[in-house]
Motif scaffolding. Structure first.
Motif, PDB file in Angstrom:
ATOM      1  N   ALA A  40     -14.456  67.309  86.486  1.00  0.00           N
ATOM      2  CA  ALA A  40     -15.087  67.153  88.053  1.00  0.00           C
ATOM      3  C   ALA A  40     -14.037  67.233  88.823  1.00  0.00           C
ATOM      4  O   ALA A  40     -13.937  67.798  90.238  1.00  0.00           O
ATOM      5  CB  ALA A  40     -15.633  65.703  88.271  1.00  0.00           C
ATOM      6  N   GLN A  41     -12.677  66.854  88.547  1.00  0.00           N
ATOM      7  CA  GLN A  41     -11.232  67.026  89.380  1.00  0.00           C
ATOM      8  C   GLN A  41     -10.932  68.485  89.216  1.00  0.00           C
ATOM      9  O   GLN A  41      -9.738  68.559  89.755  1.00  0.00           O
ATOM     10  CB  GLN A  41     -10.469  65.892  88.697  1.00  0.00           C
ATOM     11  CG  GLN A  41     -10.811  64.591  89.109  1.00  0.00           C
ATOM     12  CD  GLN A  41     -10.903  64.078  90.518  1.00  0.00           C
ATOM     13  OE1 GLN A  41     -10.162  64.668  91.272  1.00  0.00           O
ATOM     14  NE2 GLN A  41     -11.835  63.341  91.104  1.00  0.00           N
ATOM     15  N   GLY A  42     -11.241  69.288  88.328  1.00  0.00           N
ATOM     16  CA  GLY A  42     -10.939  70.705  88.533  1.00  0.00           C
ATOM     17  C   GLY A  42      -9.680  70.953  87.262  1.00  0.00           C
ATOM     18  O   GLY A  42      -9.104  71.988  87.078  1.00  0.00           O
ATOM     19  N   ALA A  43      -9.820  69.928  86.109  1.00  0.00           N
ATOM     20  CA  ALA A  43      -8.730  70.272  85.255  1.00  0.00           C
ATOM     21  C   ALA A  43      -9.670  71.111  84.019  1.00  0.00           C
ATOM     22  O   ALA A  43     -10.672  71.498  84.108  1.00  0.00           O
ATOM     23  CB  ALA A  43      -8.463  68.890  84.298  1.00  0.00           C
ATOM     24  N   GLN A  44      -8.725  71.902  83.253  1.00  0.00           N
ATOM     25  CA  GLN A  44      -9.272  72.569  82.217  1.00  0.00           C
ATOM     26  C   GLN A  44      -9.115  71.819  81.065  1.00  0.00           C
ATOM     27  O   GLN A  44      -8.150  71.380  80.820  1.00  0.00           O
ATOM     28  CB  GLN A  44      -8.642  74.041  81.964  1.00  0.00           C
ATOM     29  CG  GLN A  44      -8.396  74.937  83.040  1.00  0.00           C
ATOM     30  CD  GLN A  44      -9.735  75.600  83.495  1.00  0.00           C
ATOM     31  OE1 GLN A  44     -10.441  76.169  82.414  1.00  0.00           O
ATOM     32  NE2 GLN A  44     -10.358  75.227  84.627  1.00  0.00           N
ATOM     33  N   VAL A  45     -10.390  71.649  80.183  1.00  0.00           N
ATOM     34  CA  VAL A  45     -10.466  70.641  79.173  1.00  0.00           C
ATOM     35  C   VAL A  45     -10.723  71.069  77.952  1.00  0.00           C
ATOM     36  O   VAL A  45     -11.744  71.960  77.659  1.00  0.00           O
ATOM     37  CB  VAL A  45     -11.212  69.473  79.602  1.00  0.00           C
ATOM     38  CG1 VAL A  45     -11.354  68.509  78.466  1.00  0.00           C
ATOM     39  CG2 VAL A  45     -10.912  68.839  80.894  1.00  0.00           C
ATOM     40  N   VAL A  46      -9.840  70.954  76.926  1.00  0.00           N
ATOM     41  CA  VAL A  46     -10.329  70.993  75.409  1.00  0.00           C
ATOM     42  C   VAL A  46     -10.710  69.898  74.887  1.00  0.00           C
ATOM     43  O   VAL A  46     -10.000  68.749  74.884  1.00  0.00           O
ATOM     44  CB  VAL A  46      -9.378  71.812  74.685  1.00  0.00           C
ATOM     45  CG1 VAL A  46      -9.889  71.919  73.159  1.00  0.00           C
ATOM     46  CG2 VAL A  46      -9.161  73.112  75.184  1.00  0.00           C
ATOM     47  N   VAL A  47     -12.049  69.632  74.321  1.00  0.00           N
ATOM     48  CA  VAL A  47     -12.319  68.416  73.364  1.00  0.00           C
ATOM     49  C   VAL A  47     -12.349  68.629  71.842  1.00  0.00           C
ATOM     50  O   VAL A  47     -13.096  69.659  71.608  1.00  0.00           O
ATOM     51  CB  VAL A  47     -13.784  67.844  73.996  1.00  0.00           C
ATOM     52  CG1 VAL A  47     -13.998  66.679  73.100  1.00  0.00           C
ATOM     53  CG2 VAL A  47     -13.578  67.473  75.672  1.00  0.00           C
ATOM     54  N   SER A  48     -11.592  67.856  71.578  1.00  0.00           N
ATOM     55  CA  SER A  48     -11.814  67.882  69.812  1.00  0.00           C
ATOM     56  C   SER A  48     -12.149  66.584  69.228  1.00  0.00           C
ATOM     57  O   SER A  48     -12.026  65.439  69.866  1.00  0.00           O
ATOM     58  CB  SER A  48     -10.362  68.234  69.143  1.00  0.00           C
ATOM     59  OG  SER A  48      -9.972  69.192  69.235  1.00  0.00           O
ATOM     60  N   ALA A  49     -13.025  66.861  68.248  1.00  0.00           N
ATOM     61  CA  ALA A  49     -13.800  65.739  67.418  1.00  0.00           C
ATOM     62  C   ALA A  49     -14.318  65.984  66.026  1.00  0.00           C
ATOM     63  O   ALA A  49     -14.344  67.197  65.844  1.00  0.00           O
ATOM     64  CB  ALA A  49     -14.787  64.808  68.077  1.00  0.00           C
TER      65      ALA A  49
END
Length: 263
Positions: A40-49
């Motif tokens: 929502a703040q404009g970051a590019q995100v990769v999620v690992s799990a």
């Protein structure tokens, strides 16, 4: 001198547009809420799990979100995943290590296998990620690593024989990382949440004081990063109480904890 003492310990992070963040262990709970808040703040995100229905569901939740299945207990897999995560981001600006496990355990159900699992996920998993990303971050002389601990690491609590020591170790680890990485231009933060309503804390059979939602936790973390805090602990009325209790002599501390928890 006063200015120096109260100056931020990390470069404040307020503008997230275009920043690349790798969240490790974030398919549910605080990590999932943090992914939503950063996007929502404009970051590019990769999620690992670990592979799960939650991770699959997360993959389609936002057009800018990328997912990468990963078991942090597998050091070789983490080493392979790190460059893949970096390739999915414009730049590796932050790595958040929030993979964790929690099983309530006291002396009556002491189980060495459960204890080993906590160390493998909570502590060694964090070390595996650090080993994979620190060379890149040091080479670019910028970036931020965030270790997620817990207020349970401040001092011993009932039914936390497996969980508490791993979080105490993470607190010590984060302090050492900041000591060495800050002079190199890298940020290091330590997140110590109180009780947050997640699938892990749902196992507790007692009333959890000052219980927060994952969304509240994520907002507290973002606020701490914006201030440049090293330790981000919340909710403060609860975490400061635990800090104060931790200063008591052992006899007084044990008496108060037994009275509060009924242990």
């Amino acid at each position: 001198m006063a200015m120096g003492l109260w100056a931020p310990l990390n470069p404040p992070l307020r503008d997230w547009h275009g920043r690349g963040v790798w969240l490790v262990g974030a398919s549910t709970g605080i990590g999932r809420a943090l992914a939503d808040a950063l996007l929502a703040q404009g970051a590019q995100v990769v999620v690992s799990a670990r592979p799960s229905a939650a991770l699959v569901g997360l993959a389609g939740s936002h057009p800018a979100l990328r997912t990468l299945a990963l078991d942090v207990t597998d050091a070789a897999a983490v080493a392979l995943a790190a460059p893949q995560a970096q390739a999915l981001l414009p730049r590796l600006d932050m790595v958040v290590m929030c993979a964790g496990t929690y099983t309530p355990m006291g002396v009556s159900d002491f189980d060495l296998a459960v204890i080993r699992r906590h160390w493998e996920v909570n502590y060694l998993g964090t070390l595996h990620v650090l080993a994979a990303v620190l060379p890149r971050l040091r080479a670019q002389a910028s970036g931020h690593v965030c270790v997620v601990g817990s207020v349970a690491g401040y001092r011993a609590l009932p039914k936390a024989l497996a969980y508490g020591p791993t979080k105490a170790a993470l607190i010590h680890l984060a302090q050492g990382l900041h000591l060495e990485l800050a002079p190199l231009g890298l940020g290091v933060s330590l997140v110590n949440p109180g009780f947050v309503a997640t699938p892990l804390t749902a196992q507790n059979d007692f009333t959890m004081p000052a219980l927060q939602t994952p969304t509240q936790a994520a907002q507290a973390i973002l606020a701490g990063w914006a201030r440049g805090d090293f330790e981000i602990h919340f909710p403060r009325r609860f975490s400061y109480t635990l800090k104060a209790l931790g200063c008591l002599p052992m006899r007084g501390y044990e008496a108060l904890v037994r009275r509060i928890t009924g242990a």
